[in-house]
Write an enzyme that holds these catalytic residues in place. Structure first.
Site, mmCIF file in Angstrom:
data_model
loop_
_atom_site.group_PDB
_atom_site.id
_atom_site.type_symbol
_atom_site.label_atom_id
_atom_site.label_comp_id
_atom_site.label_asym_id
_atom_site.label_seq_id
_atom_site.Cartn_x
_atom_site.Cartn_y
_atom_site.Cartn_z
ATOM 1 N N HIS A 89 -2.046 -10.226 3.084
ATOM 2 C CA HIS A 89 -1.392 -8.712 2.969
ATOM 3 C C HIS A 89 -3.057 -8.171 2.782
ATOM 4 C CE1 HIS A 89 -1.281 -6.224 -0.749
ATOM 5 N NE2 HIS A 89 -1.097 -6.005 0.032
ATOM 6 N N GLU A 92 -3.961 -6.947 6.080
ATOM 7 C CA GLU A 92 -3.053 -5.878 6.591
ATOM 8 C C GLU A 92 -3.684 -4.494 5.936
ATOM 9 O OE1 GLU A 92 -0.164 -3.625 4.049
ATOM 10 O OE2 GLU A 92 0.757 -4.869 4.463
ATOM 11 N N HIS A 93 -3.778 -4.519 4.637
ATOM 12 C CA HIS A 93 -5.116 -3.235 3.927
ATOM 13 C C HIS A 93 -5.852 -2.932 5.160
ATOM 14 C CE1 HIS A 93 -3.582 -2.699 -0.206
ATOM 15 N NE2 HIS A 93 -2.724 -3.390 0.405
ATOM 16 N N GLU A 169 -2.709 -3.648 -6.517
ATOM 17 C CA GLU A 169 -1.738 -3.919 -5.722
ATOM 18 C C GLU A 169 -0.843 -5.309 -6.718
ATOM 19 O OE1 GLU A 169 0.797 -4.177 -2.246
ATOM 20 O OE2 GLU A 169 -1.513 -4.068 -2.180
#
Length: 469
Positions: A89, A92-93, A169
């Site tokens: 994740h 992904e950023h 997040e």
């Protein structure tokens, strides 16, 4: 990161468009076949394999003015070690933070300037990056997304800056107990395993990730044999293939001409977790509850019957759980059931949000309904209604190019083939009462596990174990 795209209008004319003839080298190196032929090209799904083992699948829908382009990577949180928790994740950023050709602003501004939308998502077994634009802007979307996937710089300053965003997040998820309880249930059912740990990672693991760790993860998992390129909308397959090939060749990513695409994940995993209870004491107004048990893998032939069963149990306002828990007794506002499937295992869960003092009653009713269906299956009326509801929602869920791109991309990555909408509807319609009775006995007849977030009193918390006995 996301803006809404413009409204679809009439199809643009193709009159006068130049048609490029592929060279003999291109024809020899690119293997193309039609997977799902459509009427006059509408709904046609084609697949090509480029040198380097890169797959390209497209679905043509010439009656719209939009196109969605995505790249799927066969990597998710289940590919992480404990020390790398959240790396997929995090990465992904980072792919939005800049390449050798574009800054982070250049990436976002390019898609914003044409009124498109761009985003990504990470799951337990795959990651997807996509852009939805007008059909005339598809070459731009292809260039930008391919550049991100092949040319990310993974700079130290980006690692440092984005760490705070990822931690925010995680905090946002923890502030939403209705979301967090599903992670807690996954941990209860799958334990401290890659599949059982949260996709986002934890504050500790994200803080510990280094630039070298993330960069090694990127170079290992984002090579062409692990990727699927998918596009849907008013597109031409050959043109998409040519533009994707150009973008990947510019990055030097297709040099291994003998490479073959990696097959879908496989394996046999038996879940033996039963009777586990996870309770997180939080000062919330509601208690959030998930009760469930092991489900089916995504390749299990019984998944069609389980889908019908899930719809009948908790898939809408006429479902059993909604009627029993909310309509008849008013014990909860939100109650539903769901399934999650992976390459080698799966989960079935029932969620309810209710006042803390009502948790025992909600759990008792849910367990009674699951046991009743496990023993007797579904009557003909409920089965027929569930088949109709699932069929309709399946078709209506494919009414835009983004959904079509998701379908063909995930199908190629996870199953290695494509089913037409007619095939999907036929599989659902073929489910019989005996099929549902069998899968209900096998799945719902297991001892459940339980996750609860909420301010339960000591006696209430102590009694949770009774709900899974």
């Amino acid at each position: 990161m996301t803006t809404r795209s413009t409204t679809e209008t009439a199809r643009p004319t193709t009159k006068g468009r130049a048609v490029r003839t592929r060279s003999p080298r291109e024809r020899q190196a690119t293997r193309t076949r039609t997977l799902l032929p459509g009427s006059e090209g509408v709904g046609t799904v084609r697949r090509s394999v480029l040198p380097g083992g890169l797959r390209v699948v497209t679905e043509t829908l010439p009656t719209v003015r939009s196109a969605t382009f995505g790249i799927w990577a066969a990597v998710g949180s289940r590919d992480e070690t404990r020390a790398l928790g959240g790396a997929t994740h995090y990465l992904e950023h980072l792919l939005f933070k800049g390449t050798g050709r574009r800054s982070a602003l250049d990436i976002s501004a390019a898609i914003d300037a044409v009124g498109g939308e761009m985003n990504a998502f990470t799951a337990k077994e795959y990651t997807c990056y996509y852009a939805r634009v007008l059909d005339t802007d598809l070459p731009l979307a292809i260039d930008v997304v391919c550049d991100m996937l092949t040319g990310s710089l993974i700079r130290q300053e980006d690692i440092d800056a984005e760490r705070g965003v990822v931690l925010e997040e995680i905090a946002m998820t923890e502030d939403d107990p209705g979301d967090q309880v599903h992670d807690l249930f996954t941990t209860a059912l799958l334990g401290d395993t890659p599949l059982g740990r949260p996709v986002l990672g934890t504050v500790e693991t994200v803080n510990a990730l280094t630039r070298d760790q993330v960069a090694r993860f990127y170079h290992k998992h984002y090579e062409p044999t692990r990727l699927v390129v998918a596009a849907a909308g008013n597109i031409d397959h050959s043109t998409v293939v040519r533009q994707v090939r150009r973008a990947f060749e510019r990055a030097g990513a297709l040099r291994d001409t003998g490479a073959q695409p990696r097959p879908p994940r496989a394996g046999v995993r038996t879940l033996r977790a039963a009777g586990r209870v996870e309770h997180l004491d939080r000062r919330t107004e509601q208690a959030h509850v998930v009760l469930g048990m092991p489900g089916l893998s995504r390749t299990d032939d019984r998944r069609w019957a389980l889908g019908v069963l899930n719809t009948a149990l908790g898939g809408g306002m006429s479902s059993r759980l909604f009627q029993e828990v909310r309509e008849k007794r008013g014990l909860a506002y939100s109650v539903y059931s769901y399934t999650s499937s992976f390459a080698d295992c799966g989960m079935f869960g029932v969620y309810a949000g209710c006042q803390p003092r009502r948790v025992p009653d909600v759990l008792r009713i849910c367990r009674d309904e699951l046991a009743r269906v496990a023993e007797h299956g579904l009557p003909e009326e409920e089965l027929s209604r569930a088949i109709g509801q699932l069929s309709g929602s399946t078709v209506l869920g494919l009414e835009d190019t983004g959904a079509l791109m998701n379908r063909i991309g995930k199908s190629e990555l996870c199953w290695g083939d494509q089913l037409s909408v007619d095939d999907l509807l036929a599989r659902i319609a073929a489910v019989t009462p005996d099929d549902v009775r069998e899968v209900a006995r096998d799945v719902l007849g297991q001892r459940p596990s339980l996750a609860v977030i909420g301010p339960l009193k000591d006696k209430q918390a102590a009694a949770l174990q009774d709900a899974v006995a």
